[in-house]
Design an enzyme around this catalytic site. Structure first.
Site, PDB file in Angstrom:
ATOM      1  N   HIS A 167      15.394   9.206  -0.016  1.00 41.77           N
ATOM      2  CA  HIS A 167      14.955   7.676  -0.140  1.00 41.77           C
ATOM      3  C   HIS A 167      16.367   6.993   0.166  1.00 41.77           C
ATOM      4  CE1 HIS A 167      14.097   3.715  -1.216  1.00 41.77           C
ATOM      5  NE2 HIS A 167      13.322   3.780  -2.382  1.00 41.77           N
ATOM      6  N   HIS A 170      16.471   0.346   1.044  1.00 43.64           N
ATOM      7  CA  HIS A 170      15.782  -0.935   0.000  1.00 43.64           C
ATOM      8  C   HIS A 170      17.282  -1.120  -1.033  1.00 43.64           C
ATOM      9  CE1 HIS A 170      11.472   0.622   0.589  1.00 43.64           C
ATOM     10  NE2 HIS A 170      12.016   0.139   1.739  1.00 43.64           N
ATOM     11  N   TYR A 172      18.909   1.037  -2.724  1.00 41.28           N
ATOM     12  CA  TYR A 172      19.379   1.980  -3.654  1.00 41.28           C
ATOM     13  C   TYR A 172      20.574   2.604  -3.292  1.00 41.28           C
ATOM     14  CZ  TYR A 172      14.973   0.390  -5.684  1.00 41.28           C
ATOM     15  OH  TYR A 172      13.880  -0.294  -6.120  1.00 41.28           O
TER      16      TYR A 172
HETATM   17  C1  LIG Z   1       4.171  -0.817  -5.833  1.00 37.24           C
HETATM   18  C2  LIG Z   1       5.181  -0.573  -4.825  1.00 37.24           C
HETATM   19  C3  LIG Z   1       5.827   0.605  -5.341  1.00 37.24           C
HETATM   20  C4  LIG Z   1       6.884   0.971  -4.198  1.00 37.24           C
HETATM   21  N1  LIG Z   1       7.760   1.979  -4.422  1.00 37.24           N
HETATM   22  C5  LIG Z   1       8.492   2.459  -3.394  1.00 37.24           C
HETATM   23  C6  LIG Z   1       9.318   3.820  -3.492  1.00 37.24           C
HETATM   24  O1  LIG Z   1       9.018   4.282  -4.615  1.00 37.24           O
HETATM   25  N2  LIG Z   1       9.900   4.218  -2.595  1.00 37.24           N
HETATM   26  C7  LIG Z   1      10.169   3.463  -1.426  1.00 37.24           C
HETATM   27  O2  LIG Z   1      10.804   3.946  -0.276  1.00 37.24           O
HETATM   28  N3  LIG Z   1       9.355   2.458  -1.087  1.00 37.24           N
HETATM   29  C8  LIG Z   1       8.429   2.100  -1.972  1.00 37.24           C
HETATM   30  N4  LIG Z   1       7.849   0.863  -1.708  1.00 37.24           N
HETATM   31  C9  LIG Z   1       7.749   0.587  -0.527  1.00 37.24           C
HETATM   32  C10 LIG Z   1       6.474   0.875   0.313  1.00 37.24           C
HETATM   33  O3  LIG Z   1       6.871   2.412   0.514  1.00 37.24           O
HETATM   34  C11 LIG Z   1       6.156   0.254   1.601  1.00 37.24           C
HETATM   35  O4  LIG Z   1       7.279   0.530   2.438  1.00 37.24           O
HETATM   36  C12 LIG Z   1       5.835  -1.161   1.572  1.00 37.24           C
HETATM   37  O5  LIG Z   1       4.781  -1.289   0.363  1.00 37.24           O
HETATM   38  C13 LIG Z   1       5.449  -1.690   2.956  1.00 37.24           C
HETATM   39  O6  LIG Z   1       4.216  -1.072   3.078  1.00 37.24           O
HETATM   40  P1  LIG Z   1       2.584  -1.689   2.817  1.00 37.24           P
HETATM   41  O7  LIG Z   1       2.677  -3.003   3.436  1.00 37.24           O
HETATM   42  O8  LIG Z   1       1.516  -0.825   3.726  1.00 37.24           O
HETATM   43  O9  LIG Z   1       2.292  -2.059   1.225  1.00 37.24           O
HETATM   44  C14 LIG Z   1       6.752   0.346  -2.796  1.00 37.24           C
HETATM   45  C15 LIG Z   1       6.107  -0.599  -2.344  1.00 37.24           C
HETATM   46  C16 LIG Z   1       5.055  -1.157  -3.477  1.00 37.24           C
HETATM   47  C17 LIG Z   1       3.949  -2.018  -3.172  1.00 37.24           C
END
Ligand SMILES: Cc1cc2nc3c(=O)[nH]c(=O)nc-3n(C[C@H](O)[C@H](O)[C@H](O)COP(=O)(O)O)c2cc1C
Length: 364
Positions: A167, A170, A172
């Site tokens: 990861h 974002h 981090y």
């Molecule tokens: C509830 C939630 C938790 C997420 N947790 C992570 C995470 O642990 N690691 C990460 O890289 N992205 C995380 N994301 C981002 C998602 O992996 C993804 O990139 C983002 O939701 C956009 O895709 P989508 O439009 O299909 O939801 C999270 C997103 C959501 C909605």
């Protein structure tokens, strides 16, 4: 079939996938307080695998560092008991014909007890809670964090994971080193682009050392970060090229480019090409695109209580069909629809359920 390439098998090195759809990593904060994945977590991933998702990428799972997670209920990838919990998940996913990659996470400057490149205070959380001041990492921290990545990577291979994801997105830990706004160190880890890339690339190196030459490493990075949706880290294609070529050189196998909408143009003044497509072209690596596939709700309104609508996934799937991308990851729509793959493959996307924030309350 409308999407023949999307739903046909894919081989990337030793990684065999039955189709090109991945579950995006999504934090759920539902582990036991000692970081052990529960039976409910196993069932949640098994359900997606049973519904034909090609690659399950886990929620962020913390490496061995007290600064690596932001809540006790974030699962971890460290102790024998935690690893045994993940082994159940891997076995369940395999039984259903899926592949599994844990996402190794260090929260860094956004942890409850944050460490990062430099002393700074990230903006308050979306709910107004202030964030604590970040302690700059010292030599001993670098050694410990690298050893922690190495340990978890070794365990991932040992328990039969098919790949692992670092990861690096974002805001981090790793992303905060890459970003010039959060990394103004004046030692070997900050300042020039080469220096800002140094720590993330050292992580890639120790992970590779731990898993050997043939185990697939996915690296996830982003333009945006949790505390600043508008940050632009790669201002030009050339900035992106420097970064992705470095990842290639250090042996990453697959890029995962996290954007809020996979179709958004990658750069303001370089045409319509999405960032993930740029990354695949500039690196030559198989690349995963992600963001707003089959959902209309913008990521920064996800917690607003607004219920989004569903949208046609075809424009995103066209990027797979014409080879612009090798894979797509689906996030929120796969929380709302464990059966996303068969629904979309059979042309029934209009029957998909919309995503809403309340769905995060339970693991279904
Ligand atoms: C509830 C939630 C938790 C997420 N947790 C992570 C995470 O642990 N690691 C990460 O890289 N992205 C995380 N994301 C981002 C998602 O992996 C993804 O990139 C983002 O939701 C956009 O895709 P989508 O439009 O299909 O939801 C999270 C997103 C959501 C909605």
């Amino acid at each position: 079939m409308k999407y023949p390439r999307t739903f046909s098998p894919l081989q990337i090195g030793s990684l065999h996938l039955r189709n090109r759809i991945a579950m995006a990593p999504m934090t759920r904060r539902k582990a036991a307080e000692d970081g052990i994945p529960t039976h409910e977590i196993t069932a949640y991933y098994r359900r997606r695998a049973a519904n034909e998702v090609g690659l399950i990428i886990s929620e962020g799972t913390a490496i061995d560092n007290t600064h690596a997670f932001d809540t006790k209920t974030v699962p971890r990838f460290v102790t024998n008991d935690q690893i045994a919990g993940w082994r159940h998940v891997v076995e369940a996913v395999h039984k259903e014909g899926g592949a599994f990659a844990p996402q190794l996470w260090h929260c860094g400057r956004l942890a409850e007890n944050p460490i990062g490149p430099m002393e700074d205070t990230p903006p308050a959380k979306a709910d107004g809670t202030p964030r604590p001041t970040v302690r700059p990492m010292e030599a001993a921290d670098f050694d410990q964090v690298l050893a922690a990545y190495k340990h978890s990577a070794k365990k991932a291979k040992e328990i039969g994971c098919d790949a692992l994801e670092i990861h690096g997105a974002h805001g981090y830990l790793l992303d905060s080193f890459l970003s010039e706004t959060t990394n103004q160190r004046n030692d070997l880890y900050g300042g020039s682009v080469e220096n800002r890339m140094r720590f993330p690339l050292q992580v890639v190196d120790v992970v590779r050392e731990a898993v050997g030459p043939d185990f697939p490493i996915i690296y996830r990075f982003s333009q945006w970060k949790v505390d600043d949706y508008r940050e632009i880290k790669f201002k030009t294609p050339s900035d992106l090229e420097t970064w992705v070529r470095a990842l290639v050189k250090h042996g990453v196998d697959i890029l995962h480019v996290s954007t809020r909408n996979v179709l958004d143009p990658g750069f303001a003044d370089h045409g319509e090409k999405p960032l993930a497509v740029w990354a695949q072209e500039l690196s030559g690596l198989p690349t995963i695109g992600v963001g707003s596939i089959a959902v209309t709700l913008p990521m920064d309104q996800t917690r607003s209580g607004v219920e989004g609508a569903i949208s046609d996934p075809s424009p995103a799937l066209a990027l797979l069909e014409d080879g612009s991308l090798e894979m797509l990851a689906v996030g929120r729509s796969l929380i709302a629809n464990p059966d996303w793959v068969p629904q979309v493959r059979e042309g029934h996307w209009k029957d998909l359920a919309p995503y809403s924030h309340e769905l995060l309350e339970e693991l279904v």
